[in-house]
Design a protein around this motif. Structure first.
Motif, short mmCIF file in Angstrom:
data_model
loop_
_atom_site.label_atom_id
_atom_site.label_comp_id
_atom_site.label_asym_id
_atom_site.label_seq_id
_atom_site.Cartn_x
_atom_site.Cartn_y
_atom_site.Cartn_z
N GLU A 46 45.28 61.58 3.21
CA GLU A 46 46.21 61.13 4.43
C GLU A 46 46.34 62.54 5.02
OE1 GLU A 46 49.06 58.77 7.23
OE2 GLU A 46 49.29 58.95 4.98
N LEU A 47 45.38 62.86 6.66
CA LEU A 47 46.08 63.97 6.89
C LEU A 47 47.46 63.61 7.51
CD1 LEU A 47 45.80 66.50 7.88
CD2 LEU A 47 45.02 66.36 10.09
N VAL A 48 48.53 64.81 7.27
CA VAL A 48 50.04 64.32 7.95
C VAL A 48 50.04 65.19 8.93
CG1 VAL A 48 52.56 65.02 7.30
CG2 VAL A 48 50.14 64.28 5.40
N ALA A 49 49.87 66.49 9.09
CA ALA A 49 50.34 67.06 10.02
C ALA A 49 49.46 68.22 9.98
CB ALA A 49 51.81 67.40 10.25
N SER A 50 49.28 69.23 11.19
CA SER A 50 48.86 70.63 11.19
C SER A 50 48.83 70.75 12.39
CB SER A 50 47.19 70.55 11.42
OG SER A 50 47.07 69.45 12.98
N ILE A 51 48.81 72.60 12.57
CA ILE A 51 49.61 73.24 13.20
C ILE A 51 48.43 74.16 14.13
CG2 ILE A 51 50.77 74.45 11.76
CD1 ILE A 51 52.80 75.17 14.23
N THR A 52 47.84 74.86 14.74
CA THR A 52 47.07 75.94 15.21
C THR A 52 47.80 77.07 15.50
OG1 THR A 52 47.31 75.82 17.64
CG2 THR A 52 45.95 74.12 16.39
N SER A 53 46.68 77.95 15.00
CA SER A 53 47.60 79.68 14.88
C SER A 53 48.67 80.12 16.80
CB SER A 53 46.42 80.49 14.92
OG SER A 53 45.79 80.32 16.28
#
Length: 122
Positions: A46-53
Motif C-alpha cells: 500500500e502506498l502510504v504517503a509521497s512528497i515531491t521535490s
C-alpha cells in the motif's frame, strides 16, 4: 550506485507515535518524488504517503490526518511521522525515491530501502 537506508521502526503501543527516516546516498544528481509504502502480513503493498521535490504531499486515506511526510533535500532524507497508531498500521514500511543519478551517463531510476518493521501492540 544509490542506496536508501531506513531507520526508526520498532514496537509501539496503540495510540503511540514513531518517526521513520530514510536517507539516500550515492551518485545522486537530484531526487524527485520520495515516499513510503507498507506491506502488512497477508495484504498487498500500500502506498502510504509521497512528497515531491517541491513539497507537495499525498496520503493514503487510511493514514490521512495521522501520518506526516516531510523531506530534507539537503540531507537527501525523507521522514514519516506516524501518530495515533493502531494495530492496522503494523507492517513493514519501505521508502522509495525517484532518483536522477550518474554512472557512465545520467539516468533516472526508482530505488527502495530495505524495509523497517513497525509493530503496534499492547
Amino acid at each position: 550506485q544509490v542506496q536508501l537506508v531506513e531507520s526508526g521502526g520498532g514496537l509501539v503501543q496503540p495510540g503511540g507515535s514513531l518517526r521513520l527516516s530514510c536517507a539516500a546516498s550515492g551518485s545522486i544528481i537530484s531526487i524527485n518524488t520520495m515516499g513510503w509504502y507498507r506491506r502488512a502480513a497477508g495484504k498487498q503493498r500500500e502506498l502510504v504517503a509521497s512528497i515531491t521535490s517541491g513539497g507537495t504531499t499525498n496520503y493514503a486515506e487510511s493514514v490521512e490526518g495521522r501520518f506526516t511526510i516531510s523531506r530534507d533535500n539537503a540531507k537527501k532524507t525523507v521522514y514519516l511521522q506516524l501518530a495515533s497508531l493502531n494495530a492496522e498500521d503494523t507492517a513493514v514500511y519501505y521508502c522509495y525515491a525517484v532518483v536522477v543519478a550518474y554512472g557512465s551517463t545520467y539516468y533516472t531510476n526508482n530505488y527502495w530501502g530495505q524495509g523497517t518493521q513497525v509493530i503496534v501492540s499492547s
